[in-house]
Write a protein that holds these residues in place. Structure first.
Motif, PDB file in Angstrom:
ATOM      1  N   PHE A  26      27.064  63.238-151.794  1.00  0.00           N
ATOM      2  CA  PHE A  26      27.184  64.102-152.969  1.00  0.00           C
ATOM      3  C   PHE A  26      25.815  64.450-153.547  1.00  0.00           C
ATOM      4  O   PHE A  26      25.040  63.572-153.940  1.00  0.00           O
ATOM      5  CB  PHE A  26      28.036  63.411-154.038  1.00  0.00           C
ATOM      6  N   ALA A  27      25.510  65.746-153.615  1.00  0.00           N
ATOM      7  CA  ALA A  27      24.243  66.216-154.173  1.00  0.00           C
ATOM      8  C   ALA A  27      24.194  65.897-155.662  1.00  0.00           C
ATOM      9  O   ALA A  27      25.090  66.270-156.406  1.00  0.00           O
ATOM     10  CB  ALA A  27      24.098  67.715-153.956  1.00  0.00           C
ATOM     11  N   GLY A  28      23.169  65.199-156.069  1.00  0.00           N
ATOM     12  CA  GLY A  28      23.020  64.824-157.473  1.00  0.00           C
ATOM     13  C   GLY A  28      23.732  63.537-157.837  1.00  0.00           C
ATOM     14  O   GLY A  28      23.664  63.093-158.977  1.00  0.00           O
ATOM     15  N   GLY A  29      24.387  62.921-156.871  1.00  0.00           N
ATOM     16  CA  GLY A  29      25.041  61.644-157.116  1.00  0.00           C
ATOM     17  C   GLY A  29      24.025  60.510-157.172  1.00  0.00           C
ATOM     18  O   GLY A  29      22.841  60.685-156.846  1.00  0.00           O
ATOM     19  N   ARG A  30      24.477  59.356-157.594  1.00  0.00           N
ATOM     20  CA  ARG A  30      23.583  58.210-157.785  1.00  0.00           C
ATOM     21  C   ARG A  30      22.906  57.784-156.475  1.00  0.00           C
ATOM     22  O   ARG A  30      21.722  57.475-156.463  1.00  0.00           O
ATOM     23  CB  ARG A  30      24.393  57.048-158.382  1.00  0.00           C
ATOM     24  N   GLU A  76      19.299  63.402-148.462  1.00  0.00           N
ATOM     25  CA  GLU A  76      19.683  64.809-148.305  1.00  0.00           C
ATOM     26  C   GLU A  76      20.728  65.203-149.339  1.00  0.00           C
ATOM     27  O   GLU A  76      20.604  66.234-149.975  1.00  0.00           O
ATOM     28  CB  GLU A  76      20.228  65.062-146.899  1.00  0.00           C
ATOM     29  N   GLY A  77      21.774  64.407-149.476  1.00  0.00           N
ATOM     30  CA  GLY A  77      22.803  64.647-150.484  1.00  0.00           C
ATOM     31  C   GLY A  77      23.185  66.096-150.654  1.00  0.00           C
ATOM     32  O   GLY A  77      23.084  66.624-151.748  1.00  0.00           O
ATOM     33  N   GLY A  78      23.645  66.743-149.621  1.00  0.00           N
ATOM     34  CA  GLY A  78      23.896  68.172-149.702  1.00  0.00           C
ATOM     35  C   GLY A  78      25.313  68.598-150.011  1.00  0.00           C
ATOM     36  O   GLY A  78      25.595  69.787-150.037  1.00  0.00           O
ATOM     37  N   CYS A  79      26.219  67.665-150.271  1.00  0.00           N
ATOM     38  CA  CYS A  79      27.617  68.027-150.494  1.00  0.00           C
ATOM     39  C   CYS A  79      27.871  68.326-151.974  1.00  0.00           C
ATOM     40  O   CYS A  79      27.410  67.597-152.849  1.00  0.00           O
ATOM     41  CB  CYS A  79      28.537  66.899-150.034  1.00  0.00           C
ATOM     42  N   GLU A  85      33.790  72.450-151.475  1.00  0.00           N
ATOM     43  CA  GLU A  85      33.683  72.673-150.031  1.00  0.00           C
ATOM     44  C   GLU A  85      34.585  71.697-149.298  1.00  0.00           C
ATOM     45  O   GLU A  85      35.123  70.777-149.894  1.00  0.00           O
ATOM     46  CB  GLU A  85      32.244  72.525-149.571  1.00  0.00           C
ATOM     47  N   GLU A  86      34.731  71.911-148.007  1.00  0.00           N
ATOM     48  CA  GLU A  86      35.554  71.013-147.197  1.00  0.00           C
ATOM     49  C   GLU A  86      34.918  69.626-147.184  1.00  0.00           C
ATOM     50  O   GLU A  86      33.700  69.500-147.212  1.00  0.00           O
ATOM     51  CB  GLU A  86      35.668  71.535-145.762  1.00  0.00           C
ATOM     52  N   CYS A  87      35.746  68.618-147.116  1.00  0.00           N
ATOM     53  CA  CYS A  87      35.263  67.242-147.088  1.00  0.00           C
ATOM     54  C   CYS A  87      34.388  67.015-145.862  1.00  0.00           C
ATOM     55  O   CYS A  87      34.755  67.397-144.756  1.00  0.00           O
ATOM     56  CB  CYS A  87      36.440  66.268-147.083  1.00  0.00           C
ATOM     57  N   ARG A  88      33.247  66.412-146.065  1.00  0.00           N
ATOM     58  CA  ARG A  88      32.319  66.150-144.966  1.00  0.00           C
ATOM     59  C   ARG A  88      32.588  64.808-144.292  1.00  0.00           C
ATOM     60  O   ARG A  88      32.021  64.525-143.246  1.00  0.00           O
ATOM     61  CB  ARG A  88      30.881  66.167-145.480  1.00  0.00           C
ATOM     62  N   LEU A  89      33.425  63.982-144.896  1.00  0.00           N
ATOM     63  CA  LEU A  89      33.683  62.655-144.340  1.00  0.00           C
ATOM     64  C   LEU A  89      34.952  62.587-143.515  1.00  0.00           C
ATOM     65  O   LEU A  89      35.005  61.894-142.515  1.00  0.00           O
ATOM     66  CB  LEU A  89      33.773  61.615-145.460  1.00  0.00           C
TER      67      LEU A  89
END
Length: 153
Positions: A26-30, A76-79, A85-89
């Motif tokens: 997650f972009a901007g996540g901890r 990177e945290g690009g999600c 967007e679609e789940c990346r996991l």
């Protein structure tokens, strides 16, 4: 709950109830933020790590290049989260399209919950059901307040 609070919580909690904001992607996540901070704090440590293998007689420093690859990945945290967007996991996740189709914010709000449309394995399915049952019981805002500082994993 104000509209701003509601939107903030919905950005963090996926329709399945998992906390996107605590996901490593997650972009901007901890995890994203801390990874970037650690990169900055380490600076040019790679050059020292090579020498520390011999100077400190500690072979653990030989693993530093692999560690930095992993740290770079976390930084990177690009999600943008499952609502953007679609789940990346979970490539097989069926929750987001189903929630859109049924016009619900969370699975527990659907008359057919729990269902077999998630695409989750049994472990994740059990977690998903428990999360949604808890949100239904105490409300989304109280649920978020209870878990917001807990690790996702």
């Amino acid at each position: 709950m104000t509209d701003n609070q509601n939107e903030f919580i919905k950005e963090r909690l996926a329709p399945c109830g998992l906390h996107c904001g605590k996901c490593f992607a997650f972009a901007g996540g901890r995890i994203h933020e801390l990874s970037r901070e650690l990169q900055a704090a380490l600076g040019n440590f790679g050059a020292y790590a090579e020498r520390f293998v011999t100077l400190l007689n500690d072979p653990v420093y030989a693993s530093y290049p692999e560690f930095t690859k992993f740290l770079d990945h976390l930084a990177e945290g690009g999600c943008g989260g499952c609502r953007r967007e679609e789940c990346r996991l979970f490539a097989s996740c069926g929750v987001r399209p189903c929630a859109r189709e049924r016009n619900v914010d969370f699975c527990f709000q659907c008359a057919e919950f729990p269902c077999d449309r998630t695409g989750f394995d049994e472990n994740l399915r059990r977690r998903h059901v428990a999360i949604n049952e808890r949100m239904r019981e105490i409300g989304v805002e109280r649920y978020y307040e209870a878990i917001r500082d807990l690790p996702r994993y």
